[in-house]
Write a protein that holds these residues in place. Structure first.
Motif, PDB file in Angstrom:
ATOM      1  N   PHE A   1      12.276  10.828  -0.962  1.00  0.00           N
ATOM      2  CA  PHE A   1      11.286  11.433  -0.072  1.00  0.00           C
ATOM      3  C   PHE A   1      10.676  10.412   0.894  1.00  0.00           C
ATOM      4  N   CYS A   2      10.888   9.121   0.644  1.00  0.00           N
ATOM      5  CA  CYS A   2      10.367   8.081   1.525  1.00  0.00           C
ATOM      6  C   CYS A   2      11.209   6.829   1.327  1.00  0.00           C
ATOM      7  N   ALA A   3      11.445   6.096   2.405  1.00  0.00           N
ATOM      8  CA  ALA A   3      12.227   4.860   2.313  1.00  0.00           C
ATOM      9  C   ALA A   3      11.721   3.866   3.343  1.00  0.00           C
ATOM     10  N   THR A   4      11.786   2.601   2.977  1.00  0.00           N
ATOM     11  CA  THR A   4      11.414   1.540   3.898  1.00  0.00           C
ATOM     12  C   THR A   4      12.347   0.361   3.707  1.00  0.00           C
ATOM     13  N   SER A   5      12.523  -0.401   4.743  1.00  0.00           N
ATOM     14  CA  SER A   5      13.349  -1.600   4.637  1.00  0.00           C
ATOM     15  C   SER A   5      12.580  -2.663   3.860  1.00  0.00           C
ATOM     16  N   VAL A   6      13.279  -3.371   2.997  1.00  0.00           N
ATOM     17  CA  VAL A   6      12.658  -4.431   2.205  1.00  0.00           C
ATOM     18  C   VAL A   6      12.314  -5.615   3.102  1.00  0.00           C
ATOM     19  N   ASP A   7      13.170  -5.882   4.060  1.00  0.00           N
ATOM     20  CA  ASP A   7      12.963  -7.004   4.975  1.00  0.00           C
ATOM     21  C   ASP A   7      12.242  -6.538   6.239  1.00  0.00           C
TER      22      ASP A   7
ATOM     23  N   GLU B   1       0.835  -1.204   0.000  1.00  0.00           N
ATOM     24  CA  GLU B   1       0.000   0.000   0.000  1.00  0.00           C
ATOM     25  C   GLU B   1       0.869   1.253   0.000  1.00  0.00           C
ATOM     26  N   LEU B   2       1.979   1.216   0.734  1.00  0.00           N
ATOM     27  CA  LEU B   2       2.917   2.346   0.729  1.00  0.00           C
ATOM     28  C   LEU B   2       3.475   2.546  -0.675  1.00  0.00           C
ATOM     29  N   ARG B   3       3.848   1.467  -1.313  1.00  0.00           N
ATOM     30  CA  ARG B   3       4.379   1.543  -2.677  1.00  0.00           C
ATOM     31  C   ARG B   3       3.343   2.134  -3.626  1.00  0.00           C
ATOM     32  N   GLU B   4       2.095   1.689  -3.529  1.00  0.00           N
ATOM     33  CA  GLU B   4       1.024   2.219  -4.383  1.00  0.00           C
ATOM     34  C   GLU B   4       0.827   3.716  -4.144  1.00  0.00           C
ATOM     35  N   LEU B   5       0.839   4.117  -2.874  1.00  0.00           N
ATOM     36  CA  LEU B   5       0.672   5.527  -2.521  1.00  0.00           C
ATOM     37  C   LEU B   5       1.792   6.371  -3.128  1.00  0.00           C
ATOM     38  N   CYS B   6       3.023   5.933  -2.956  1.00  0.00           N
ATOM     39  CA  CYS B   6       4.168   6.686  -3.459  1.00  0.00           C
ATOM     40  C   CYS B   6       4.195   6.729  -4.987  1.00  0.00           C
ATOM     41  N   MET B   7       3.973   5.589  -5.618  1.00  0.00           N
ATOM     42  CA  MET B   7       4.078   5.514  -7.075  1.00  0.00           C
ATOM     43  C   MET B   7       2.937   6.246  -7.789  1.00  0.00           C
ATOM     44  N   ALA B   8       1.872   6.552  -7.081  1.00  0.00           N
ATOM     45  CA  ALA B   8       0.757   7.305  -7.666  1.00  0.00           C
ATOM     46  C   ALA B   8       1.059   8.799  -7.779  1.00  0.00           C
ATOM     47  N   LEU B   9       2.101   9.263  -7.100  1.00  0.00           N
ATOM     48  CA  LEU B   9       2.465  10.677  -7.137  1.00  0.00           C
ATOM     49  C   LEU B   9       3.235  10.970  -8.428  1.00  0.00           C
ATOM     50  N   PRO B  10       3.048  12.153  -9.008  1.00  0.00           N
ATOM     51  CA  PRO B  10       3.691  12.478 -10.294  1.00  0.00           C
ATOM     52  C   PRO B  10       5.215  12.447 -10.238  1.00  0.00           C
ATOM     53  N   GLY B  11       5.808  11.777 -11.221  1.00  0.00           N
ATOM     54  CA  GLY B  11       7.260  11.782 -11.380  1.00  0.00           C
ATOM     55  C   GLY B  11       8.043  10.909 -10.426  1.00  0.00           C
TER      56      GLY B  11
END
Length: 113
Positions: free
Chosen positions: A35-41, A5-15
């Protein structure tokens, strides 16, 4: 909120682009600036920039700490997803995007519109 859901939120923003940095961190960028980062694991701690006046209030919340290496730039790290509700996640992620975007050169800002 979860990592997808975080990925969807971020990727929906322009550019916005995404990249894996430091071997295990999923980073979201605008104009090559994170502008945002999360651990993969797991556990998926999430870091983002906040307004100066929000930094102290948020870091006083249990489970939210100054982001390692980025705290001096007013970044926080949320260590447990449930600390924020979906509306807060939406607000803070979009706000971080706008704060970083505002620091980009004007030519890059125009290219994103």
């Amino acid at each position: 909120m979860n990592i997808e859901e975080l990925r969807e939120l971020c990727m929906a923003l322009p550019g916005v682009t995404e990249d894996i940095k430091w071997g295990a961190d999923l980073c979201f960028l605008i104009g090559d600036k994170m502008f945002c980062a999360t651990s993969v694991d797991p556990p998926h701690a999430v870091s983002f920039k906040v307004k100066d006046e929000e930094f102290g209030e948020l870091t006083a919340t249990a489970g939210v700490i100054p982001a390692p290496y980025l705290a001096r730039y007013k970044w926080v790290q949320v260590q447990e997803w449930s600390i924020l509700n979906d509306a807060d996640w939406d607000t803070y992620v979009k706000q971080s995007y706008e704060l970083i975007k505002a620091k980009l050169p004007k030519s890059k800002q125009k290219a994103l519109q």
